[in-house]
Design a protein around this motif. Structure first.
Motif: not given
Length: 670
Positions: A101, A646, A103, A650, A14-15
């Motif tokens: 939730i 989350k 990416s 994460w 997730n970026q």
């Protein structure tokens, strides 16, 4: 001038990833856009090259960049002359990443076609015959609905609308007229249907009405053809987009209306990450851009029904069948009292099928189960043969003399004796569409019979061919699964037989009653649309169960009232919100231990208003050799559930052998 570009990639991280723009070359095909946002770009990732989308750019290193300047590599090239990702689509992707939730890259790539180059869409071809859709004169009820949907939006600031009416009451014509008016205002339209291949008559209506300005996004398009349609939409060459779930992302400029036909259908919910619901995305687009969203069904979802009663969705009702037909008479048959001795057609259903054939009319037999028989069982020791990869019974398919798993596709020959005790006293129980086909052919040897299920459809376009043949009267009896219940209209169809109404009722899922009621009501609605004496016979071992009893009585209000009372008592949606976490692994111990550890962590978070149900085995404990355990988060506020999930997803590093699936607002708990 050096520019840094932030790129989203289709990876489960997730970026964004920072690159320098492609180095300028002498090649003719080199292209550096003035504003690179939304452009597709090829970049080096590890030791391979993959494509991504530029979501921001700057002349200095972005703060989000996690590597030093000397490690930032150049992108290889920009892949298109025009951007494919719009600002609105990117905002939707960011919402999806947070809400579901998942990416950001997975969310972006869920929307946008992956084609290498633009190619022409072959389109949908329809025969020109007397079932073709032509523009019809609207009834007073229909006109009132169109006016309410479009004008009510500006007067009452109500964006969400529901067109509720029995099957055959003319909902499609209301949708098309509303779309026409929106187009006249210079705005675009998205028209969603549950499954493109199973709703050919609706697609035909849209294409016939709007011609070249209609774009059909369907599963038979190649990625490059889909890319071609995407660009046609961006260029305003296509102004009406019709398609299944993913068409909700279509980048229609000046979007003025979204239509969701058969809103109750579970196929609007994605089964893989990101597990989005098209209705949720449509509501987001409608709210952000202040245009109407209209949903429609004869059997609304329980959530939609409650919203209509609470007046958070404006309801527009159609009460009459427009083709001259009336609601069919519906009776139930208690199979436990019939003594059918292994046959699936009761004497009463047989008599009605015989009469229907003599009158030159048609019958449909419906069973939501493929194959010949449902499971293999030993009478001596009780052993049931299950899939080696999944915790489900194998289904016998007589046409190929094989046992098949409908979850993972595992196939094996039927055993000659019980694998457990060696007994020869074995047999098959339950029945599927193949079994019905054999029985129908034996009882009605002179009737032309056609079967519609995924096993009987071997080539592209075969579904439409078979439906068209039945509509033209080339067959007397059609039998099939739920695909015969969706959006089909047959002028000569008099009788519908529901072979076993219980097939979806006993699933360990809180939506089982809703799904059963909807299927019976929808398939029953195919009968007698053009004449007043249509009949429906519903066979069941439990005809007194609420879903079946209310469907047979045609008591829509009674069913929803009863179902809402039950949901309230159990504190299930729409009286609460759910978020499901599934832990799957090839190792049962790993899946179980990860789930147990996660439940403890969630409890330690102490987030207000979050109830933790589980850990527990999933009802389908094994699928495709993966053991599955789950936790349900329940509460009144979805944002609290998302916050808890989350923090876990994460922040918690499960064993590498365990994969965590997240499902916000799950449609099924199996």
């Amino acid at each position: 001038m050096i520019r840094y570009i932030n790129v989203v990639l289709n990876v489960p991280l997730n970026q964004t990833f920072t690159y320098l723009e492609p180095e300028e070359t002498e090649k003719k095909n080199s292209f550096i856009p003035e504003n690179p946002f939304g452009h597709r770009v090829e970049v080096p990732f590890g030791n391979r090259k993959i494509s991504g989308f530029v979501v921001s750019f700057s002349q200095t290193i972005p703060e989000s960049c996690k590597v030093s300047q000397d490690k930032i590599r150049h992108a290889v090239r920009y892949m298109d002359q025009e951007p494919l990702l719009t600002q609105e689509n990117y905002e939707i992707a960011r919402f999806m990443s947070s809400y579901y939730i998942s990416s950001i890259g997975e969310c972006v790539f869920t929307m946008i076609p992956s084609g290498k180059r633009e190619t022409q869409n072959p389109g949908f071809a329809f025969e020109e015959d007397e079932t073709s859709f032509t523009k019809k004169e609207l009834s007073e009820e229909q006109l009132k609905a169109v006016d309410g949907i479009l004008d009510g939006n500006t007067e009452k600031k109500q964006n969400f609308h529901y067109l509720y009416g029995m099957t055959g009451s003319g909902k499609t014509e209301v949708f098309l007229t509303a779309a026409e008016r929106v187009l006249q205002q210079g705005k675009g339209v998205i028209y969603l249907v549950p499954e493109i291949g199973l709703t050919p008559q609706v697609i035909e209506a849209v294409v016939n009405r709007f011609g070249k300005i209609a774009a059909v996004l369907h599963s038979e398009l190649t990625p490059s053809q889909r890319l071609g349609e995407w660009k046609r939409i961006l260029r305003k060459e296509a102004r009406v987009v019709v398609g299944a779930r993913s068409a909700v992302f279509a980048p229609v400029p000046d979007l003025g209306l979204i239509i969701i036909d058969e809103e109750h259908d579970s196929s609007y919910k994605s089964g893989s990450s990101p597990r989005y619901h098209a209705r949720q995305i449509a509501m987001l687009r409608s709210t952000k851009n202040s245009f109407p969203l209209v949903m429609g069904s004869a059997t609304p979802s329980v959530e939609a029904w409650k919203s209509m009663k609470d007046k958070t969705i404006a309801c527009h009702t159609l009460t009459k069948r427009l083709a001259g037909g009336k609601q069919p008479s519906i009776i139930s048959i208690n199979l436990s009292q019939e003594g059918t001795q292994g046959e699936c057609i009761s004497p009463k259903l047989y008599d009605e099928m015989k009469k229907t054939k003599q009158e030159g009319k048609q019958s449909i037999l419906f069973l939501n189960r493929r194959g010949f028989t449902h499971f293999y069982r030993c009478s001596s020791c009780g052993f049931e043969l299950k899939c080696r990869n999944c915790s489900v019974a194998l289904t016998y398919h007589i046409s190929e003399n094989r046992l098949r798993c409908h979850y993972c596709g595992f196939v094996c020959p039927p055993p000659q004796q019980c694998p457990e005790c060696g007994s020869l006293d074995t047999g098959y129980s339950g029945f599927g569409t193949e079994y019905i086909e054999n029985e129908v052919k034996a009882k009605f040897p002179n009737a032309a019979t056609i079967r519609l299920d995924t096993d009987s459809l071997q080539k592209k376009g075969e579904f439409q061919e078979k439906v068209s043949s039945f509509r033209k009267g080339m067959y007397d009896i059609m039998l099939g699964t739920q695909m015969v219940a969706k959006g089909l209209n047959f002028p000569k169809l008099k009788l519908v037989g529901v072979i076993l109404a219980d097939s979806t009722l006993h699933l360990p899922d809180f939506r089982a009653s809703e799904k059963t009621f909807s299927l019976i009501t929808q398939v029953a609605g195919r009968a007698g649309r053009f004449f007043p004496d249509g009949k429906v016979i519903v066979q069941s071992y439990s005809p007194d169960r609420e879903a079946i009893r209310f469907a047979v009585k045609g008591d829509i209000e009674g069913f929803y009232k009863n179902e809402l009372e039950t949901r309230k008592l159990l504190n299930f949606p729409p009286y609460s919100r759910l978020l499901r976490l599934v832990f799957r692994s090839k190792s049962k111990n790993d899946a179980q231990s990860a789930c147990t550890q996660a439940a403890k962590l969630l409890a330690d978070f102490r987030i207000e208003g979050v109830e933790i149900l589980g850990p527990a085995e999933c009802p389908l404990e094994t699928v495709n050799q993966n053991h599955r355990y789950q936790i349900l988060l329940r509460g009144q506020n979805i944002s609290n559930l998302i916050e808890a999930a989350k923090k876990l997803v994460w922040g918690y590093k499960a064993q590498s052998t365990v994969y965590i699936e997240t499902d916000t607002d799950p449609q099924s708990l199996l």
